[in-house]
Design an enzyme around this catalytic site. Sequence first.
Site, PDB file in Angstrom:
ATOM      1  N   SER A 558       0.834  -1.199   0.000  1.00  0.00           N
ATOM      2  CA  SER A 558       0.000   0.000   0.000  1.00  0.00           C
ATOM      3  C   SER A 558       0.873   1.255   0.000  1.00  0.00           C
ATOM      4  O   SER A 558       1.568   1.546   0.976  1.00  0.00           O
ATOM      5  CB  SER A 558      -0.902   0.011   1.228  1.00  0.00           C
ATOM      6  OG  SER A 558      -1.649   1.202   1.280  1.00  0.00           O
ATOM      7  N   HIS A 583      -1.047  -1.324  -3.994  1.00  0.00           N
ATOM      8  CA  HIS A 583      -2.377  -0.899  -3.543  1.00  0.00           C
ATOM      9  C   HIS A 583      -2.426   0.630  -3.478  1.00  0.00           C
ATOM     10  O   HIS A 583      -1.624   1.266  -2.798  1.00  0.00           O
ATOM     11  CB  HIS A 583      -2.643  -1.487  -2.153  1.00  0.00           C
ATOM     12  CG  HIS A 583      -4.042  -1.313  -1.659  1.00  0.00           C
ATOM     13  ND1 HIS A 583      -5.083  -2.112  -2.057  1.00  0.00           N
ATOM     14  CD2 HIS A 583      -4.572  -0.438  -0.758  1.00  0.00           C
ATOM     15  CE1 HIS A 583      -6.189  -1.762  -1.438  1.00  0.00           C
ATOM     16  NE2 HIS A 583      -5.913  -0.729  -0.645  1.00  0.00           N
ATOM     17  N   ASP A 585      -4.835   3.815  -2.588  1.00  0.00           N
ATOM     18  CA  ASP A 585      -6.070   4.294  -1.956  1.00  0.00           C
ATOM     19  C   ASP A 585      -6.454   5.645  -2.544  1.00  0.00           C
ATOM     20  O   ASP A 585      -5.630   6.578  -2.580  1.00  0.00           O
ATOM     21  CB  ASP A 585      -5.875   4.444  -0.448  1.00  0.00           C
ATOM     22  CG  ASP A 585      -5.698   3.116   0.249  1.00  0.00           C
ATOM     23  OD1 ASP A 585      -6.693   2.405   0.434  1.00  0.00           O
ATOM     24  OD2 ASP A 585      -4.544   2.789   0.600  1.00  0.00           O
ATOM     25  N   GLY A 711      -8.791   5.283   6.483  1.00  0.00           N
ATOM     26  CA  GLY A 711      -8.198   6.605   6.499  1.00  0.00           C
ATOM     27  C   GLY A 711      -7.544   7.059   7.773  1.00  0.00           C
ATOM     28  O   GLY A 711      -6.914   8.100   7.782  1.00  0.00           O
ATOM     29  N   PHE A 712      -7.631   6.279   8.854  1.00  0.00           N
ATOM     30  CA  PHE A 712      -7.073   6.742  10.114  1.00  0.00           C
ATOM     31  C   PHE A 712      -5.910   5.839  10.515  1.00  0.00           C
ATOM     32  O   PHE A 712      -6.093   4.633  10.721  1.00  0.00           O
ATOM     33  CB  PHE A 712      -8.139   6.737  11.215  1.00  0.00           C
ATOM     34  CG  PHE A 712      -9.244   7.700  10.963  1.00  0.00           C
ATOM     35  CD1 PHE A 712      -9.153   9.005  11.389  1.00  0.00           C
ATOM     36  CD2 PHE A 712     -10.379   7.298  10.272  1.00  0.00           C
ATOM     37  CE1 PHE A 712     -10.173   9.899  11.139  1.00  0.00           C
ATOM     38  CE2 PHE A 712     -11.408   8.184  10.019  1.00  0.00           C
ATOM     39  CZ  PHE A 712     -11.312   9.501  10.451  1.00  0.00           C
ATOM     40  N   GLY A 714      -2.724   4.273  12.835  1.00  0.00           N
ATOM     41  CA  GLY A 714      -2.504   3.954  14.234  1.00  0.00           C
ATOM     42  C   GLY A 714      -3.627   3.214  14.914  1.00  0.00           C
ATOM     43  O   GLY A 714      -3.615   3.075  16.144  1.00  0.00           O
ATOM     44  N   ASP A 740      -6.927  -5.650   4.848  1.00  0.00           N
ATOM     45  CA  ASP A 740      -6.336  -4.328   4.617  1.00  0.00           C
ATOM     46  C   ASP A 740      -6.393  -3.535   5.916  1.00  0.00           C
ATOM     47  O   ASP A 740      -7.473  -3.367   6.497  1.00  0.00           O
ATOM     48  CB  ASP A 740      -7.143  -3.636   3.504  1.00  0.00           C
ATOM     49  CG  ASP A 740      -6.579  -2.295   3.081  1.00  0.00           C
ATOM     50  OD1 ASP A 740      -5.561  -1.862   3.640  1.00  0.00           O
ATOM     51  OD2 ASP A 740      -7.183  -1.683   2.184  1.00  0.00           O
ATOM     52  N   GLY A 742      -3.671  -2.602   9.410  1.00  0.00           N
ATOM     53  CA  GLY A 742      -3.174  -3.300  10.596  1.00  0.00           C
ATOM     54  C   GLY A 742      -2.448  -4.588  10.300  1.00  0.00           C
ATOM     55  O   GLY A 742      -2.124  -5.347  11.216  1.00  0.00           O
TER      56      GLY A 742
END
Length: 789
Positions: A558, A583, A585, A711-712, A714, A740, A742
């Site tokens: 990604s 990948h 986004d 989109g976030f 952590g 997708d 983590g």
Amino acid sequence: MSYVIGVDGGTESIRAGVYSSDGTLVASSATPYSTQYPKPGWAEQDPEDWWAGLGAAVKAVVAKSGVPVSEIKGFGMDTTCCSVVALDASGNALRPCLLWMDMRPCLLWMDMRSGAECAPAVLATGDAALRVNSAGQGPVSAEWMIPKALWLKRNEPDTYAAAKYVCEYQDFMNLRLTGRMVASINNASIRWHYCSKRGWPTSLLAALDLSDLMEKWPQEMLELGAVIGGLTRDAAAHLGLPEGLPVAQGGADAFVGILGLGVVNPGEMALLTGSSHLHLGLVDREISGGGMWGSYSDAVLHGLYVVEGGQTSTGSVAAWFRKIVGGDSVSYQELDAEAAAVPPGCEGLLCLDHFQGNRTPFTDPHSRGAFSGLSLGHTRGHMFRAVLEGVSMGTELVLEAMRKAGYQPTSIAVAGGAARSPLWLQLHADVCGVPLHITKGGTDACLLGSAMLAAVGAGLYDSIPGAAAAMVKIERTILPDKNAHAAYGPVIAHYRRLYTSLKPLFHSQAGGSAGAAKGGGGGGVTLGDKLGKPLAAVRARGDALRTAADVRGIVDASILAADFADFGGEAERALEAGAQWCHVDIVDGHFAKILTFGPPVVRSLRRRLPQLFIDVHLAVENPGEYIAQLAAAGASQVLFHVEACRSADAGHPSPTYCIDTVAALAREIRAAGMRAGVVLNPETPAAVIAPLLSPGAVQLDCVDCLAVQPGFGGQPFDKSVLQKVAELREMCPTLDIQVDGGVNLKTAAACVQAGANVLTAGTCIFGAEDCAAAVGALRQALAARWTLQ
């Protein structure tokens, strides 16, 4: 003088030979048959061609020999092993052919469609029956019986359910000859995971939901040389032989061939050479170990075990070298003469013989051939000798693995192409330090072995060793040269390190090639694509004929986590490290409060890397607006959120999904020449898209299961995604399922175990100090269940 008929049912033809009882070949005849390849990696033959070919070959050889049929006392036959057929109660083949409506084909031994039924399903059981596969370390070959039967049950359930018998070429022919359905202990021991000491692999079958296969296998088993029965009236008429002629139980061609070489005592080994090498040795006790197959109990002789090794490319490497240095203008004799003038070790030149991968002891399909130590002083003779030495040292490494397990060969009987080269024979003897035997008629070892079984079945000899003593004759013995053997010690040490040193490079170069090498498809760019196949061919390939065997393990890098200043360079770095997809986004602020790049970035990547598989994730409110732009930019696959196709209804606490809209968008993406998939947020259940994954009507190529909110960064990995992945895999075994968000070195294994075959990772790859090591770890996690693309 009495006579017998031996038959060798091979891959390209069926051969028949009339032998006298002293082992003299009176005449032989062959009838060819065809092989169909309806899909890459598939190989099929029509059992009726075997039967027709047998009749033609036997009638021809009897006429050619001039022997009266009244003097023919027995019949024996070997065949290819793991050529699996599904039969009805009348003994007729059931499987429909994709290409020829009047054909009911078998899965030929070389058919590799059951790759997905091997490592992930079989090895994961840890069953004791797997000891024959490198002491349980594997792999289990897609050639073997259980993976093929499992493929039939999963992919052709109607055929499997209707089958009275699931058996082999050997069993089918014996049924036609005698009217009796029996199994050969040879086939069952070497390729069915049967063990005469422990019985049938019932626990392994149960673990694979394949217990009903026991009812479809032949219920009786015979040892080699035992009489199955006499020729039926119809079979006798078909062959032109007397009704009631005893038919002896045969087995796999190579294993019957070792009998034809006179290998009947513990410590003896047969080396069957040709395009490849096969090493089969006899031992008096059960052993197993890494880098070898077996041991197989009672597989050829009662009370003895067989150990097995193999080299994938041997004679084929010599043929390749001759072709590139002159072809028909140079003979092997000339090359041998030049090589003989070169000292052992070729003055520092080594050849790694893994031109088509390595079967044993490394079992690495990605390994490749290499010359090391070339200098301007080396000649054609040096290079050809390096080829011959490399193959010989490859044999020595196989023997090393067997010695570690407890088998020490005392002699090697050689048959095939290598036996025609005195130099190569001497090199094998010198490198391995073992004497080699050359037998009379060794090139027909399989045919002679079948004739020996026929002689035992006819009562001409009371045992297989007795038949070997009378029918097999050693013509000469090649003894190892002690000085040469000592000289090869340090050379072998260097050769042994050559594979270890080059392995990382081979695997990096292979990248996404494993699927291509094994004939798999399933999306993504294969090695052929990277070497120049037009991207349009990739996008237009489609999955109309895709099966579970085509699913491949894929690392999807990604670039949201990459260096924004050099997307092309970052993507290239990930590919060189072993990732297969990239990948991208594209987020419009609807699903996440960020704004990322769009189609221009895709176009830029496509210009930089023309054969890159670009996996686009559209986290946007109106995905339909981007389809044409992405197709023009060169996207390979487009994923859109199923949540973008729902409406909120005040009267219902849960959103309503418009599955027709999802299907229409998927069709539009496919029509534009791209693969289509959907994305599911963590809270969205798999059941939402179940109508698009029904058997026979799969409308999606891929499902992306988010393990975090889009989109976030952590966010912790949402473990609930694992159950969703498992549900999707059960719904549709042919689907590409990616996780997708983590995904890292800790969570990857759990994702794969649940059923994911695509790992989408960003920070794990681009944030790592060693990008290649990170990708390698992800690939290793995938390899626990999937064949890598």
